[in-house]
Design a protein around this motif. Structure first.
Motif, short mmCIF file in Angstrom:
data_model
loop_
_atom_site.label_atom_id
_atom_site.label_comp_id
_atom_site.label_asym_id
_atom_site.label_seq_id
_atom_site.Cartn_x
_atom_site.Cartn_y
_atom_site.Cartn_z
N UNK A 97 0.86 -1.12 -0.08
CA UNK A 97 -0.28 0.11 -0.04
C UNK A 97 0.93 1.34 -0.02
N UNK A 98 1.95 1.28 0.81
CA UNK A 98 2.83 2.39 0.88
C UNK A 98 3.36 2.62 -0.51
N UNK A 99 3.90 1.57 -1.21
CA UNK A 99 4.82 1.52 -2.35
C UNK A 99 3.68 2.34 -3.39
N UNK A 100 2.48 1.75 -3.37
CA UNK A 100 1.57 2.22 -4.46
C UNK A 100 1.14 3.81 -4.15
N UNK A 101 1.10 3.86 -2.89
CA UNK A 101 0.84 5.49 -2.66
C UNK A 101 2.02 6.19 -3.05
N UNK A 102 3.45 5.77 -2.70
CA UNK A 102 4.74 6.49 -3.16
C UNK A 102 4.62 6.66 -4.67
N UNK A 103 4.17 5.61 -5.45
CA UNK A 103 4.11 5.74 -6.96
C UNK A 103 3.48 6.61 -7.36
N UNK A 104 2.42 6.92 -6.90
CA UNK A 104 1.35 7.94 -7.20
C UNK A 104 1.82 9.37 -6.87
N UNK A 105 2.55 9.56 -5.88
CA UNK A 105 3.11 10.67 -5.27
C UNK A 105 4.46 11.27 -5.78
N UNK A 106 5.18 10.06 -6.46
CA UNK A 106 6.42 10.57 -6.66
C UNK A 106 6.97 10.16 -8.11
N UNK A 107 6.83 10.94 -9.08
CA UNK A 107 7.14 10.57 -10.57
C UNK A 107 8.55 10.86 -10.92
N UNK A 108 9.34 9.91 -11.22
CA UNK A 108 10.53 10.04 -11.60
C UNK A 108 10.85 11.00 -12.79
N UNK A 109 11.71 12.03 -12.72
CA UNK A 109 11.98 13.13 -13.94
C UNK A 109 12.74 12.45 -15.15
N UNK A 110 13.43 11.38 -15.00
CA UNK A 110 14.05 10.59 -15.96
C UNK A 110 14.02 9.30 -15.91
N UNK A 111 14.64 8.63 -17.15
CA UNK A 111 14.81 7.00 -17.07
C UNK A 111 13.56 6.51 -17.21
N UNK A 112 13.71 4.99 -17.01
CA UNK A 112 12.67 3.89 -17.27
C UNK A 112 11.67 3.86 -16.17
N UNK A 113 10.54 3.51 -16.02
CA UNK A 113 9.65 3.45 -14.96
C UNK A 113 10.44 2.91 -13.64
N UNK A 114 10.12 3.39 -12.56
CA UNK A 114 10.71 2.96 -11.29
C UNK A 114 9.97 1.85 -10.86
N UNK A 115 10.54 0.95 -10.27
CA UNK A 115 10.36 -0.35 -9.76
C UNK A 115 10.08 -0.59 -8.26
N UNK A 116 10.33 0.35 -7.65
CA UNK A 116 10.62 0.47 -6.20
C UNK A 116 10.79 1.55 -5.56
N UNK A 117 10.66 1.62 -4.10
CA UNK A 117 11.08 3.07 -3.54
C UNK A 117 11.90 2.59 -2.17
N UNK A 118 12.83 3.68 -1.81
CA UNK A 118 13.37 3.64 -0.55
C UNK A 118 13.07 4.45 0.44
N UNK A 119 13.05 3.95 1.57
CA UNK A 119 12.46 4.93 2.57
C UNK A 119 14.05 5.23 3.50
N UNK A 120 14.31 6.51 3.74
CA UNK A 120 15.30 6.85 4.41
C UNK A 120 15.01 7.43 5.67
N UNK A 121 15.31 6.71 6.69
CA UNK A 121 15.18 7.12 8.16
C UNK A 121 16.09 7.75 8.76
N UNK A 122 15.74 8.98 8.97
CA UNK A 122 16.99 9.88 9.52
C UNK A 122 17.44 9.48 11.18
N UNK A 123 18.77 9.38 11.18
CA UNK A 123 19.25 9.25 12.60
C UNK A 123 19.97 10.61 12.99
#
Length: 141
Positions: A97-123
């Protein structure tokens, strides 16, 4: 130059959509510009299968892979603006569900379609704002 607290730094990071992710590739530091958005305190970036960032998507690393993420807005004429650096762990987004939501919210500017997402947790969140120097009162005679 004024240091930013965590909340202000993350707030500024959320106002822009482009930054730079710093990671290790073949035992050397690598930097890639990526678009992002901020979800709570987490920074979300999309990745391409087989791309340089694809190596960060391996779920085998228990806490994730250590990365740094930097974004800034600095005016080239006035030299005023801000810069924020987040250091933390990047992990693939596993929840569908998060991956689908992120795919809708974040469109890459260049390149082939994205296949996943990374979550960076700030320390560690650091940042600074370059501000105009306040007028100083004239010295007394």
């Amino acid at each position: 130059m004024r240091e930013l607290d965590r909340a202000e730094a993350l707030g500024l990071l959320a106002t822009v959509s482009l930054g730079r992710i710093v990671f290790t590739r073949h035992a050397l530091p690598a930097v890639r510009p990526v678009n992002h958005f901020v979800d709570g305190e987490d920074i979300i970036v999309r990745i391409h299968e087989g791309g340089a960032l694809g190596s960060l998507a391996s779920p085998a690393e228990a806490p994730g892979v250590v990365v740094a993420y930097e974004a800034d807005v600095i005016d080239p004429d006035t030299h005023l603006g801000w810069s924020v650096v987040v250091t933390g762990y990047a992990r693939p987004v596993a929840d569908a569900d998060d991956a689908d939501r992120y795919a809708d919210l974040l469109r890459p500017w260049v390149g082939p379609p994205t296949t996943g997402a990374l979550r960076i947790r700030p320390d560690l969140v650091t940042g600074f704002r370059l501000e105009a120097e306040a007028s100083r009162p004239a010295p007394r005679a």
